[in-house]
Design a protein around this motif. Structure first.
Motif, PDB file in Angstrom:
ATOM      1  N   UNK A 149     -25.720  19.864  19.079  1.00 57.09           N
ATOM      2  CA  UNK A 149     -25.194  19.679  18.555  1.00 57.09           C
ATOM      3  C   UNK A 149     -25.319  18.227  19.014  1.00 57.09           C
ATOM      4  N   UNK A 150     -24.050  17.024  18.594  1.00 57.87           N
ATOM      5  CA  UNK A 150     -23.820  15.919  19.103  1.00 57.87           C
ATOM      6  C   UNK A 150     -23.028  15.829  19.299  1.00 57.87           C
ATOM      7  N   UNK A 151     -21.751  14.459  20.022  1.00 57.29           N
ATOM      8  CA  UNK A 151     -20.964  13.994  19.940  1.00 57.29           C
ATOM      9  C   UNK A 151     -21.015  12.378  18.926  1.00 57.29           C
ATOM     10  N   UNK A 152     -20.258  12.165  18.612  1.00 50.54           N
ATOM     11  CA  UNK A 152     -20.296  10.462  17.678  1.00 50.54           C
ATOM     12  C   UNK A 152     -19.540  10.189  17.697  1.00 50.54           C
ATOM     13  N   UNK A 153     -19.119   9.023  17.925  1.00 53.07           N
ATOM     14  CA  UNK A 153     -17.719   8.278  17.563  1.00 53.07           C
ATOM     15  C   UNK A 153     -16.854   7.973  16.455  1.00 53.07           C
ATOM     16  N   UNK A 154     -16.162   8.325  15.740  1.00 52.54           N
ATOM     17  CA  UNK A 154     -15.868   7.531  14.024  1.00 52.54           C
ATOM     18  C   UNK A 154     -14.738   7.646  14.150  1.00 52.54           C
ATOM     19  N   UNK A 155     -14.348   7.039  12.962  1.00 47.60           N
ATOM     20  CA  UNK A 155     -13.032   6.448  12.170  1.00 47.60           C
ATOM     21  C   UNK A 155     -12.368   7.876  11.929  1.00 47.60           C
ATOM     22  N   UNK A 156     -10.954   8.235  11.967  1.00 44.70           N
ATOM     23  CA  UNK A 156     -10.504   9.279  11.200  1.00 44.70           C
ATOM     24  C   UNK A 156      -9.535   8.747  10.341  1.00 44.70           C
ATOM     25  N   UNK A 157      -9.830   8.809   9.324  1.00 47.76           N
ATOM     26  CA  UNK A 157      -8.602   8.788   7.966  1.00 47.76           C
ATOM     27  C   UNK A 157      -7.875   9.668   7.612  1.00 47.76           C
ATOM     28  N   UNK A 158      -6.240   9.798   7.781  1.00 43.79           N
ATOM     29  CA  UNK A 158      -5.811  10.965   7.258  1.00 43.79           C
ATOM     30  C   UNK A 158      -4.370  10.309   6.422  1.00 43.79           C
ATOM     31  N   UNK A 159      -4.097  11.051   5.404  1.00 44.00           N
ATOM     32  CA  UNK A 159      -3.129  10.180   5.101  1.00 44.00           C
ATOM     33  C   UNK A 159      -2.330   9.458   5.062  1.00 44.00           C
ATOM     34  N   UNK A 160      -3.535   8.256   5.626  1.00 39.98           N
ATOM     35  CA  UNK A 160      -2.671   7.010   5.349  1.00 39.98           C
ATOM     36  C   UNK A 160      -3.079   6.529   7.509  1.00 39.98           C
ATOM     37  N   UNK A 161      -3.094   7.171   8.050  1.00 39.51           N
ATOM     38  CA  UNK A 161      -3.259   7.409   9.092  1.00 39.51           C
ATOM     39  C   UNK A 161      -4.815   7.072   9.867  1.00 39.51           C
ATOM     40  N   UNK A 162      -4.667   5.711  10.667  1.00 40.21           N
ATOM     41  CA  UNK A 162      -6.240   6.236  11.100  1.00 40.21           C
ATOM     42  C   UNK A 162      -6.147   6.660  12.830  1.00 40.21           C
ATOM     43  N   UNK A 163      -7.239   6.464  13.602  1.00 38.75           N
ATOM     44  CA  UNK A 163      -7.522   7.307  14.310  1.00 38.75           C
ATOM     45  C   UNK A 163      -8.700   7.105  15.184  1.00 38.75           C
ATOM     46  N   UNK A 164      -9.352   6.840  16.026  1.00 36.70           N
ATOM     47  CA  UNK A 164     -10.780   7.113  16.734  1.00 36.70           C
ATOM     48  C   UNK A 164     -10.909   7.450  18.025  1.00 36.70           C
ATOM     49  N   UNK A 165     -11.792   8.786  17.480  1.00 36.58           N
ATOM     50  CA  UNK A 165     -11.898  10.356  18.093  1.00 36.58           C
ATOM     51  C   UNK A 165     -13.461  10.614  17.932  1.00 36.58           C
ATOM     52  N   UNK A 166     -14.368  11.311  19.339  1.00 36.12           N
ATOM     53  CA  UNK A 166     -15.359  11.729  19.027  1.00 36.12           C
ATOM     54  C   UNK A 166     -15.298  13.261  17.382  1.00 36.12           C
ATOM     55  N   UNK A 167     -16.399  13.993  17.049  1.00 36.44           N
ATOM     56  CA  UNK A 167     -16.962  14.018  15.929  1.00 36.44           C
ATOM     57  C   UNK A 167     -17.667  14.773  16.635  1.00 36.44           C
ATOM     58  N   UNK A 168     -17.739  16.175  16.422  1.00 38.41           N
ATOM     59  CA  UNK A 168     -19.401  16.980  16.605  1.00 38.41           C
ATOM     60  C   UNK A 168     -20.058  16.493  15.278  1.00 38.41           C
ATOM     61  N   UNK A 169     -21.443  16.466  16.072  1.00 40.26           N
ATOM     62  CA  UNK A 169     -22.541  16.831  14.304  1.00 40.26           C
ATOM     63  C   UNK A 169     -23.257  17.415  14.859  1.00 40.26           C
TER      64      UNK A 169
END
Length: 274
Positions: free
Chosen positions: A5-25
Motif C-alpha cells: 500500500x501507499x498513501x496519496x493526498x486526495x480531495x474528499x467530497x461527501x454530502x456537499x462538503x470537501x476535505x483534504x486527507x490522505x488515502x491508502x491505495x
C-alpha cells in the motif's frame, strides 16, 4: 519486498462538503521474471508473496508441479522488481512472453486456447470430493474476513483455498484477480500440496476462463465465484471435470458444471442471487 500500500493526498467530497486527507491505495508495480537468466515475462502485480506468484504462474504454464521443480528463486540485486528462477534440469522453461501481462490478464501471450488446455497435468474429473451447500455458501464471508489489505484500500481482489470442510488453507490478495489465484496456487505448490484434490478455490470477483484454467492446472475440483462466470469459463470447467459455481453470495449460488459434487442439505436462505 515492496510495499502493498501507499498513501496519496486526495480531495474528499461527501454530502456537499470537501476535505483534504490522505488515502491508502493498493500498489501496482511491474515484476520481471527471469528463468536461467532470460526474461520470460513481465507482469503487473501488487508486491508481496512474489515467490508464490511466480510458482503459481509456472504451475499454470505446465512447467512445475512440486517444490523440487524449482531449485532457487532470488530477488535480483542488479535490477529492481526482478526475480531470477532456476528450474530443475528436467523442467522445460516457459516460452517467453512478447509483451507485458497486465493486472487484468493472466493468459496473455498464449497462442491458443488449446495451448492453455495442454498445460493441465491432473484429471480433475476423477476427484470424488463432495461439497456441502452450506459450507460453500459460507466461503465468501470466510474469504472476506481475511482480506486485510482490502480493508485499507478497497482496491484488491482475493482468492482463498479451502478444504471441503470449510477450513481456510491460504488467502492471497492482489490488484490482479489472476495474480491472487497464482499466489494461492504457488503457496500450495511450494508446500507440496499439489494436486489440490478435495479443495475449493473461492474468488472475490467473477470466474473467467483464466481462473478456471489455473484451478484445473492445480488439480482443484471446484471453483466458486462471488460474481458471474463467462461462457468460456463454463465450457472449460465442463470439459475439465471441474465444478464451477457463480453468484455465491447472500446464501445462494448457481452451479454451472458438474453439479454431482454439490451435496444438498440444510440450505441457507437465498437472497439477491441472479
Amino acid at each position: 519486498m515492496g510495499r502493498m500500500t501507499t498513501r496519496q493526498p486526495v480531495l474528499r467530497l461527501r454530502a456537499g462538503r470537501s476535505a483534504r486527507r490522505p488515502d491508502t491505495l493498493a500498489v501496482e508495480e511491474p515484476l520481471a521474471v527471469r528463468v536461467g537468466g532470460e526474461t520470460v515475462t513481465l507482469t503487473m502485480r501488487t508486491p508481496g508473496q512474489d515467490f508464490d506468484l511466480i510458482a503459481g504462474w509456472l504451475v499454470s504454464e505446465g512447467v512445475v508441479a512440486a517444490p523440487a521443480d524449482i531449485v532457487t528463486m532470488r530477488m535480483c540485486t542488479d535490477e529492481d522488481n526482478t526475480v531470477d528462477v532456476t528450474l530443475a534440469p528436467d523442467a522445460v522453461p516457459p516460452r517467453p512472453r512478447a509483451f507485458v501481462t497486465t493486472s487484468a490478464c493472466g493468459v496473455c501471450g498464449s497462442d491458443s486456447v488449446e495451448e492453455v488446455r495442454t498445460a493441465m497435468r491432473w484429471r480433475v474429473l476423477d476427484d470424488e470430493t463432495r461439497l456441502d451447500v452450506g459450507i460453500l455458501a459460507a466461503l465468501p464471508d470466510l474469504l472476506r474476513s481475511q482480506q486485510k489489505v482490502f480493508d485499507r484500500t478497497g482496491g484488491l481482489h482475493a482468492a482463498g483455498l479451502f478444504t471441503a470442510g470449510g477450513d481456510c488453507v491460504v488467502v492471497r490478495e492482489d490488484v490482479g484477480r489472476h495474480n491472487a489465484v497464482d499466489k494461492v496456487v504457488g503457496a500450495a505448490c511450494r508446500s507440496g500440496r499439489l494436486p489440490l484434490r478435495g479443495h475449493v478455490l473461492q474468488v472475490s470477483g467473477r470466474a473467467s476462463f483464466e481462473l478456471v484454467h489455473k484451478a484445473a492446472a492445480a488439480g482443484v475440483p471446484a471453483i466458486a465465484a462471488v460474481s458471474a462466470p463467462s461462457s468460456l469459463a463454463v465450457d472449460l470447467a465442463e470439459e475439465c471435470g471441474l465444478t464451477l459455481l457463480g453468484f455465491v453470495r447472500g446464501g445462494g449460488m448457481n452451479v454451472y458444471t458438474h453439479q454431482e459434487r454439490v451435496r444438498l442439505g440444510p440450505f441457507p436462505r437465498q437472497r439477491n442471487v441472479t
